[in-house]
Motif scaffolding. Sequence first.
Motif, PDB file in Angstrom:
ATOM      1  N   UNK A 154       0.839  -1.186   0.000  1.00  9.57           N
ATOM      2  CA  UNK A 154       0.000   0.000   0.000  1.00  9.57           C
ATOM      3  C   UNK A 154       0.879   1.242   0.000  1.00  9.57           C
ATOM      4  N   UNK A 155       0.520   2.224  -0.842  1.00 15.61           N
ATOM      5  CA  UNK A 155       1.219   3.506  -0.887  1.00 15.61           C
ATOM      6  C   UNK A 155       0.225   4.620  -0.617  1.00 15.61           C
ATOM      7  N   UNK A 156       0.669   5.616   0.148  1.00 11.89           N
ATOM      8  CA  UNK A 156      -0.163   6.791   0.415  1.00 11.89           C
ATOM      9  C   UNK A 156       0.038   7.792  -0.703  1.00 11.89           C
ATOM     10  N   UNK A 157      -1.063   8.325  -1.214  1.00 12.31           N
ATOM     11  CA  UNK A 157      -1.004   9.357  -2.253  1.00 12.31           C
ATOM     12  C   UNK A 157      -1.726  10.582  -1.728  1.00 12.31           C
ATOM     13  N   UNK A 158      -1.052  11.716  -1.734  1.00 11.84           N
ATOM     14  CA  UNK A 158      -1.646  12.976  -1.290  1.00 11.84           C
ATOM     15  C   UNK A 158      -2.051  13.794  -2.504  1.00 11.84           C
ATOM     16  N   UNK A 159      -3.228  14.365  -2.435  1.00 15.10           N
ATOM     17  CA  UNK A 159      -3.669  15.243  -3.504  1.00 15.10           C
ATOM     18  C   UNK A 159      -4.405  16.420  -2.883  1.00 15.10           C
ATOM     19  N   UNK A 160      -4.373  17.540  -3.581  1.00 13.91           N
ATOM     20  CA  UNK A 160      -5.069  18.739  -3.105  1.00 13.91           C
ATOM     21  C   UNK A 160      -6.404  18.812  -3.816  1.00 13.91           C
ATOM     22  N   UNK A 161      -7.472  18.881  -3.030  1.00 10.18           N
ATOM     23  CA  UNK A 161      -8.816  18.929  -3.572  1.00 10.18           C
ATOM     24  C   UNK A 161      -9.363  20.334  -3.358  1.00 10.18           C
ATOM     25  N   UNK A 162      -9.903  20.924  -4.408  1.00 12.68           N
ATOM     26  CA  UNK A 162     -10.405  22.302  -4.282  1.00 12.68           C
ATOM     27  C   UNK A 162     -11.753  22.334  -3.579  1.00 12.68           C
ATOM     28  N   UNK A 163     -12.583  21.329  -3.761  1.00 13.25           N
ATOM     29  CA  UNK A 163     -13.880  21.307  -3.080  1.00 13.25           C
ATOM     30  C   UNK A 163     -14.351  19.870  -2.911  1.00 13.25           C
ATOM     31  N   UNK A 164     -14.743  19.533  -1.692  1.00 13.15           N
ATOM     32  CA  UNK A 164     -15.284  18.215  -1.399  1.00 13.15           C
ATOM     33  C   UNK A 164     -16.648  18.431  -0.770  1.00 13.15           C
ATOM     34  N   UNK A 165     -17.656  17.821  -1.346  1.00 12.29           N
ATOM     35  CA  UNK A 165     -18.993  17.960  -0.800  1.00 12.29           C
ATOM     36  C   UNK A 165     -19.538  16.590  -0.432  1.00 12.29           C
ATOM     37  N   UNK A 166     -20.252  16.528   0.673  1.00 13.10           N
ATOM     38  CA  UNK A 166     -20.911  15.282   1.054  1.00 13.10           C
ATOM     39  C   UNK A 166     -22.300  15.626   1.567  1.00 13.10           C
ATOM     40  N   UNK A 167     -23.238  14.761   1.234  1.00 12.51           N
ATOM     41  CA  UNK A 167     -24.615  14.975   1.670  1.00 12.51           C
ATOM     42  C   UNK A 167     -25.211  13.636   2.046  1.00 12.51           C
ATOM     43  N   UNK A 168     -25.989  13.604   3.089  1.00 11.96           N
ATOM     44  CA  UNK A 168     -26.675  12.385   3.500  1.00 11.96           C
ATOM     45  C   UNK A 168     -28.117  12.441   3.035  1.00 11.96           C
ATOM     46  N   UNK A 169     -28.605  11.318   2.556  1.00 13.13           N
ATOM     47  CA  UNK A 169     -29.993  11.289   2.063  1.00 13.13           C
ATOM     48  C   UNK A 169     -30.956  10.907   3.181  1.00 13.13           C
TER      49      UNK A 169
END
Length: 41
Positions: free
Chosen positions: A26-41
């Motif tokens: 397993x390798x860790x990969x870092x990335x920069x995310x400009x926007x993360x949205x989560x919603x519960x139904x």
Amino acid sequence: MSKQTMTGAPVCTWVAVTDASGRTRMEARWSSVTAVSSAAA
């Protein structure tokens, strides 16, 4: 629940990588995310 947004937060994901001899690790990969949205139904 409400939507949550994060901007510019680095995100770490784990990726399975197989080397030339067939071993998987397993390798860790870092990335920069400009926007993360989560919603519960």
